[in-house]
Design an enzyme around this catalytic site. Structure first.
Site, PDB file in Angstrom:
ATOM      1  CE  LYS A 174      -0.932  77.593  29.977  1.00 14.05           C
ATOM      2  NZ  LYS A 174      -1.827  78.482  29.941  1.00 14.05           N
ATOM      3  CG  HIS A 204       5.374  76.649  31.295  1.00 15.53           C
ATOM      4  ND1 HIS A 204       4.165  76.981  31.051  1.00 15.53           N
ATOM      5  CD2 HIS A 204       5.784  76.709  32.620  1.00 15.53           C
ATOM      6  CE1 HIS A 204       3.915  77.579  31.815  1.00 15.53           C
ATOM      7  NE2 HIS A 204       4.568  77.736  32.915  1.00 15.53           N
ATOM      8  CG  HIS A 266      -0.341  74.518  33.879  1.00 14.61           C
ATOM      9  ND1 HIS A 266       0.242  74.002  32.757  1.00 14.61           N
ATOM     10  CD2 HIS A 266      -0.434  75.786  33.876  1.00 14.61           C
ATOM     11  CE1 HIS A 266       0.641  75.376  32.088  1.00 14.61           C
ATOM     12  NE2 HIS A 266       0.303  76.444  32.768  1.00 14.61           N
TER      13      HIS A 266
END
Length: 514
Positions: A174, A204, A266
């Site tokens: 990203k 992640h 996220h």
């Protein structure tokens, strides 16, 4: 299923034996951007940790590509230094020596055709003499504006195409664009060279054990799933807070801001996992399909101003240390209106979640570093307990999933206070990974790199998810850009600007204090 297929490609793993870990087959990883912080602090140590845990084959190879005038010995020394400084598992000379035998380095720039020809020769040499079997993953730990050039070079020099029986994959980090249009352009660029199932987009957060535990908590326990809906849930809060400033990231961060940096990827991924329906299985297609349904069902509010708050940290004292405000950070212009705090309210137009608001917030220089999902339940009628204890003592039940740093989950419920009176107060039951399991959780990049090598994509968002996330955030970004106002200042060490509390207060709610 993906796990069985990957096991079939990997003779070291028998899918019928649950005692065996997933072990990657013959392969290499070509790392672009080896001089960056991500490679040094996360990627190289993760490769070593996988090798140390016996999850990489003896023939595994790591190839670095950079402009530095390094020999292979120089690059190996850089990798070793990063491993010794940042690896999660203890350093072993035997493990390192085996890994070092497969370390190679190619010097060159992204526009250097000779360098990519040398990379092609290096890969061929690894296939012939190290047994990597034509299986190679290209990890682009580079700025997104370089993706097109590197992908075209890989294609032009015959590095992207796989022969029968082997594979080529690309890993991109990203941000996946800065809005919907740029995300689509980026997807077109990458997927013009690699087929969609060979593109692995790294978020992640999706590699963290506690993020994956959301699915286990919900679908493996009859205790929670029957209550996980608008009949019982009052609202959901998803928080990612950092207690640090931007550090040396001014060049990246200014003009991007907290919402693009964190909410688009996220937090919307955490929303999708929290709200999705149970998939038929945990293979990639079924898991992604349910996440995409939820993201497609998110309603963008008409009154964007009443459903969002932006903030920017000011200077002051935090943790006994005087810290600079955002506008005083190095390389930040005095006129910057980039937000370091963002909070938005979203609603999901499904039968399960109708009427349940989802509040998402992220920021820098906040009270502490924490990422959590709090599912807050409706108040019990308390017909017989209403006169025993104040609302502060006896509140709403909640299930809180802590993603970092103290990975685990907490349940908040009411309990009688010891004594002769029928007094009820909130108490908590806590589960922590560090207390419940003897094995520590692997670092997120270990899991994700291993999944790339195994060809198991469930934890990687495909381009539909990325585009749906931008469709949610773009209207907010357009509104904020048109308004052009300075974000509301907030003190370092606080939990954001005053308007953040007002965002929930208008709904008769308040933020949790993690």
């Amino acid at each position: 299923m993906a796990s069985v297929e990957s096991a079939a490609r990997n003779p070291l793993r028998d899918p019928r034996d649950r005692r065996l870990s997933r072990i990657a087959g013959p392969s290499s990883m070509v790392l672009f951007g080896v001089t960056g912080d991500l490679a040094r602090k996360k990627l190289m140590p993760a490769v070593y940790d996988l090798a140390n845990r016996g999850l990489l084959p003896p023939s595994f190879a790591l190839v670095g590509f950079a402009r530095r005038n390094w020999s292979e010995e120089d690059f190996a020394a850089e990798v070793k230094h990063a491993v010794q400084q940042y690896a999660r598992t203890p350093f072993s000379e035997d493990v390192w020596n085996q890994l070092a035998e497969g370390i190679r380095f190619v010097q060159g720039a992204f526009d250097d055709d000779d360098a990519f020809e040398q990379l092609k020769k290096t890969i061929a040499e690894l296939d012939e003499h190290r047994g990597t079997g034509g299986n190679h993953a290209f990890y682009l730990s580079i700025p997104p504006d370089k993706f097109e050039q590197v992908c075209q070079q890989l294609s032009r020099h015959g590095l992207a195409a796989a022969d029968d029986g082997n594979w080529r994959r690309v890993v991109i980090e990203k941000p996946f664009g800065h809005d919907l249009e740029s995300a689509r352009e980026l997807n077109d660029i990458v997927e013009s060279v690699f087929p969609p199932d060979a593109v692995f987009r790294i978020d992640h957060y999706l590699g963290k054990e506690t993020v994956q535990n959301i699915l286990a908590l919900r679908f493996a326990n009859q205790l929670f799933e029957p209550l996980w809906n608008s009949n019982y849930v009052d609202h959901v809060q998803i928080t990612m807070a950092e207690d640090i400033g931007i550090g040396g990231r001014a060049g990246y961060y200014d003009g991007v801001g907290a919402a693009r940096d964190v909410i688009q990827n996220h937090l919307l991924q955490l929303l999708a996992l929290t709200a999705m329906e149970e998939p038929i299985s945990f293979d990639a297609d079924n898991l992604r399909a349910e996440k995409e349904k939820i993201l497609a069902a998110v309603e963008v509010p008409d009154d964007l101003g009443a459903h969002s708050v932006l903030g920017q940290y000011s200077g002051g004292w935090q943790g006994g240390e005087e810290v600079a405000g955002y506008l005083d950070e190095a390389d930040i212009p005095d006129s910057s209106i980039t937000e370091t705090y963002a909070a938005i309210r979203l609603d999901i137009n499904t039968r399960r979640w109708s009427g349940v608001p989802f509040y998402l917030r992220t920021g820098k220089r906040l009270g502490r570093r924490v990422t959590e999902i709090a599912v807050v339940f409706k108040r019990a009628p308390n017909m017989i307990f209403g006169h025993h204890g104040s609302n502060d003592d006896f509140g709403q039940n909640a299930v809180v999933i802590r993603v970092q740093p103290d990975e685990g989950a907490t349940i908040r419920f009411g309990s009688k206070v010891p004594g002769t009176q029928m007094e009820v107060r909130d108490v908590t039951m806590d589960f922590g990974y560090g207390h419940a399991f003897t094995e520590s959780s692997p670092e997120a990049y270990e899991r994700l790199i291993l999944d790339v090598l195994l060809g198991e994509p469930p934890l990687f968002p495909r381009h539909q998810e990325v585009e749906l996330s931008w469709k949610i955030l773009d209207p907010f970004e357009d509104y904020w850009s048109r308004r052009g106002e300075q974000p509301q200042p907030y003190d370092p060490g606080s939990w954001g600007p005053p308007a953040a509390a007002e965002l929930l207060a208008r709904d008769g709610r308040s933020w949790r204090r993690p």
